[in-house]
Structures are given as structure tokens and as C-alpha cells.
Scaffold this motif. Structure first.
Motif, mmCIF file in Angstrom:
data_model
loop_
_atom_site.group_PDB
_atom_site.id
_atom_site.type_symbol
_atom_site.label_atom_id
_atom_site.label_comp_id
_atom_site.label_asym_id
_atom_site.label_seq_id
_atom_site.Cartn_x
_atom_site.Cartn_y
_atom_site.Cartn_z
ATOM 1 N N ALA A 1 0.828 -1.208 0.000
ATOM 2 C CA ALA A 1 0.000 0.000 0.000
ATOM 3 C C ALA A 1 0.859 1.254 0.000
ATOM 4 N N ALA A 2 1.912 1.246 0.815
ATOM 5 C CA ALA A 2 2.803 2.404 0.867
ATOM 6 C C ALA A 2 3.509 2.612 -0.471
ATOM 7 N N ALA A 3 3.948 1.526 -1.088
ATOM 8 C CA ALA A 3 4.647 1.641 -2.369
ATOM 9 C C ALA A 3 3.727 2.191 -3.450
ATOM 10 N N ALA A 4 2.517 1.666 -3.534
ATOM 11 C CA ALA A 4 1.581 2.143 -4.550
ATOM 12 C C ALA A 4 1.175 3.583 -4.285
ATOM 13 N N GLY A 5 0.911 3.906 -3.019
ATOM 14 C CA GLY A 5 0.518 5.272 -2.690
ATOM 15 C C GLY A 5 1.616 6.270 -2.958
ATOM 16 N N LEU A 6 2.858 5.926 -2.593
ATOM 17 C CA LEU A 6 3.979 6.817 -2.845
ATOM 18 C C LEU A 6 4.187 7.010 -4.344
ATOM 19 N N ALA A 7 4.022 5.948 -5.114
ATOM 20 C CA ALA A 7 4.145 6.080 -6.572
ATOM 21 C C ALA A 7 3.124 7.083 -7.102
ATOM 22 N N GLY A 8 1.910 7.023 -6.590
ATOM 23 C CA GLY A 8 0.887 7.977 -7.014
ATOM 24 C C GLY A 8 1.261 9.409 -6.686
ATOM 25 N N LEU A 9 1.824 9.632 -5.493
ATOM 26 C CA LEU A 9 2.233 10.983 -5.106
ATOM 27 C C LEU A 9 3.348 11.504 -6.005
ATOM 28 N N LEU A 10 4.332 10.647 -6.282
ATOM 29 C CA LEU A 10 5.458 11.067 -7.115
ATOM 30 C C LEU A 10 5.004 11.370 -8.542
ATOM 31 N N ILE A 11 4.068 10.579 -9.050
ATOM 32 C CA ILE A 11 3.540 10.841 -10.394
ATOM 33 C C ILE A 11 2.771 12.160 -10.412
ATOM 34 N N ALA A 12 1.964 12.409 -9.361
ATOM 35 C CA ALA A 12 1.186 13.648 -9.297
ATOM 36 C C ALA A 12 2.082 14.874 -9.217
ATOM 37 N N ASP A 13 3.282 14.712 -8.676
ATOM 38 C CA ASP A 13 4.196 15.841 -8.541
ATOM 39 C C ASP A 13 5.065 16.062 -9.770
ATOM 40 N N ARG A 14 4.918 15.233 -10.766
ATOM 41 C CA ARG A 14 5.673 15.458 -12.007
ATOM 42 C C ARG A 14 5.118 16.690 -12.719
ATOM 43 N N PRO A 15 5.981 17.506 -13.322
ATOM 44 C CA PRO A 15 5.495 18.702 -14.037
ATOM 45 C C PRO A 15 4.441 18.380 -15.085
ATOM 46 N N ALA A 16 4.521 17.182 -15.687
ATOM 47 C CA ALA A 16 3.554 16.821 -16.732
ATOM 48 C C ALA A 16 2.136 16.715 -16.189
ATOM 49 N N ALA A 17 1.982 16.498 -14.868
ATOM 50 C CA ALA A 17 0.650 16.365 -14.283
ATOM 51 C C ALA A 17 -0.124 17.675 -14.357
ATOM 52 N N ARG A 18 0.578 18.794 -14.546
ATOM 53 C CA ARG A 18 -0.090 20.091 -14.661
ATOM 54 C C ARG A 18 -0.582 20.373 -16.070
ATOM 55 N N SER A 19 -0.075 19.630 -17.045
ATOM 56 C CA SER A 19 -0.407 19.933 -18.434
ATOM 57 C C SER A 19 -1.101 18.790 -19.161
ATOM 58 N N SER A 20 -1.137 17.613 -18.547
ATOM 59 C CA SER A 20 -1.738 16.456 -19.217
ATOM 60 C C SER A 20 -2.554 15.646 -18.214
ATOM 61 N N PRO A 21 -3.690 15.093 -18.631
ATOM 62 C CA PRO A 21 -4.497 14.282 -17.713
ATOM 63 C C PRO A 21 -3.919 12.890 -17.468
ATOM 64 N N VAL A 22 -2.959 12.461 -18.300
ATOM 65 C CA VAL A 22 -2.433 11.104 -18.166
ATOM 66 C C VAL A 22 -1.750 10.873 -16.807
ATOM 67 N N PRO A 23 -0.833 11.757 -16.372
ATOM 68 C CA PRO A 23 -0.234 11.543 -15.047
ATOM 69 C C PRO A 23 -1.261 11.579 -13.922
ATOM 70 N N ALA A 24 -2.272 12.433 -14.042
ATOM 71 C CA ALA A 24 -3.318 12.482 -13.019
ATOM 72 C C ALA A 24 -4.079 11.161 -12.963
#
Length: 269
Positions: A1-24
Motif C-alpha cells: 500500500a505504501a509503495a503504490a501510494g507513494l508512486a501515485g504521489l510522485l507521479i502527481a508531482d511530475r510537471p507533466a501532471a499540470r499539463s496532461s491528464p495522463v499523469p493524473a
């Protein structure tokens, strides 16, 4: 659970998450998987949504992706899963520190959950507004790579700490959701708050609590553990909450400079 959740946080913090719905979408899937394993990781979902504030389309994408994982699994498991979840919500370390406060005042412990729910919101908001968002200023300023510019990590740390320190029903291993995000912060006084909480509740919850276990643990160890469970651990848990609130109010985190930027006379946190 921690690994999957942390992966989600790191993906959400990628700059691409602000410009594309894919990282979100990917972040939502990861957090949904984490919450499917342990429902407390929905707090990471709140952090992802908070990090994407001002971008309602991205927020909706993350929510839909998380629901796409959670809803089918609970639909398949049915009401037994919901009942098991509700029963688990009141398990764990007794009533936390609330017994120390309620019993002398003659207040019934059946009010604990309501009080904790009302207290958790302001503590989380205080943490969100006061946790360091970037490197400290000054000649010894610096931060580990990945600290600044990670709002989802910061949000997860804030809401998870509020839940861990305030909610009465806890297990020691719940703290992994704090440790995995705390790794992205530099050394500070916050580390000692988390370690004190974790140490006290770990000793209190070791297998073998009770008089019957004097034969296996020995009388001295069994008595030490029983005293920690009844008296010391609740005091440490209350102290950890108060220390965290004081740190938030004063902002005296004593953040350590980055190793590559610290001068010869610089000291750690």
C-alpha cells in the motif's frame, strides 16, 4: 500500500501532471490501489487532489481513476467488506491518549471518535499551511533533491500526520505512510516527533500483552510492556501531537542544510 501510494504521489508531482491528464489518471490508479489494500491511503488521494488545485479537469481524472479501482473491488466483495472495514476502524491502540484527558473529567470514551474527527481537520489545515514548502533561507540553505516543488508529498505528509497523531485507533505499522513521505524532507525536529510516537506504540503493541504472557516474556518484560501500554504510550502520543502543533505554530523546524551545501560549521537538524 505504501509503495503504490507513494508512486501515485510522485507521479502527481511530475510537471507533466499540470499539463496532461495522463499523469493524473496514473496517480489516481496508484492511490486507488493503495486504498484498496489499506483504506487509510485515501488520505494520499486527498493530497493528490490538493496538489492539483486550480486544475479541476486533472482533479476529476485522478478521482475517477481511483474510483475505477476501489468501487469494483468493494462491489465484488459486497457488504462483508464494508462491515469488516467498519469493525477495523475502531480497532488498534485503545483510545489513544484520550483516556488520559476524558477520564479525569468524567467524559465517556464513546465521544472519542467525534472529538478526534473535529480535531483532525484544524490540525491538518495547520500542517498544510505551516510545513516547509521549500529550502530554508540563509547562507546554509539547501534541501535534498526532490523536496521543493512536491506539493502532493507535502500534502500527504500533512494529512497523514494529522490522522496518525489525532485518530485514537492506531497500529504501529500505520506509520509507514508517514515514513515513506518523510524521506523526501530533510532532517528536522519533525523526525523526532514521528520516532517518539512510533517507538512508544511499537513497544506497547508487541505480541504478548497481558498477565498470561509473563510465562513467555518473563515478569519484568511483561510488566514493562503493560505499563507502557496503559501509561507511557498514551503520554508520548499526546506529547507528539502537542509537539507537532507547537512546531507548526512556531515554525522552528530546525531544518538541516543539504549535505552538498552545508559549510564546515553547519549543523544538522
Amino acid at each position: 500500500a505504501a509503495a503504490a501510494g507513494l508512486a501515485g504521489l510522485l507521479i502527481a508531482d511530475r510537471p507533466a501532471a499540470r499539463s496532461s491528464p495522463v499523469p493524473a489518471l496514473a496517480a489516481g490508479l496508484c492511490v486507488g490501489a493503495a486504498a484498496d489494500i489499506k483504506i487509510a491511503y485515501l488520505l494520499f488521494g486527498l493530497a493528490v487532489v490538493w496538489s492539483l488545485r486550480g486544475r479541476p479537469g486533472r482533479q476529476l481524472a485522478a478521482i475517477v481513476a481511483a474510483a475505477a479501482v476501489l468501487l469494483p473491488s468493494y462491489a465484488v466483495a459486497g457488504l462483508p467488506a464494508v462491515r469488516a472495514l467498519a469493525a477495523r476502524a475502531s480497532a488498534g491502540f485503545g483510545q489513544g491518549f484520550y483516556g488520559l484527558l476524558f477520564r479525569p473529567l468524567g467524559i465517556g470514551l464513546h465521544h472519542v471518535v467525534l472529538v478526534a474527527a473535529c480535531l483532525m481537520i484544524p490540525v491538518a489545515l495547520l500542517a498544510l499551511s505551516r510545513l516547509p514548502a521549500g529550502p530554508p533561507a540563509g547562507p546554509a540553505a539547501g534541501s535534498p533533491a526532490g523536496w521543493a516543488g512536491r506539493p502532493a508529498i507535502r500534502g500527504a505528509l500533512a494529512v497523514s500526520l494529522a490522522w496518525l497523531l489525532v485518530w485514537p485507533h492506531q497500529y504501529a505499522w500505520y506509520s509507514v505512510m508517514i515514513v515513506c513521505v518523510l524521506l523526501f524532507y530533510p532532517a528536522s525536529r519533525l523526525d523526532w516527533v514521528v520516532l517518539a510516537w512510533l517507538s512508544a506504540i511499537t513497544i506497547a503493541e508487541m505480541p504478548g500483552v497481558g498477565l498470561a504472557d509473563r510465562q513467555t516474556m518473563g515478569r519484568v518484560l511483561a510488566d514493562i510492556q503493560a505499563q507502557d501500554l496503559a501509561r507511557l504510550a498514551p503520554l508520548v502520543m499526546l506529547g507528539a501531537l502537542l509537539a507537532f502543533v507547537v512546531l507548526c505554530l512556531t515554525r522552528r523546524w530546525n531544518v538541516a542544510p543539504a549535505p552538498d551545501q552545508a559549510g564546515p560549521g553547519a549543523r544538522g537538524g
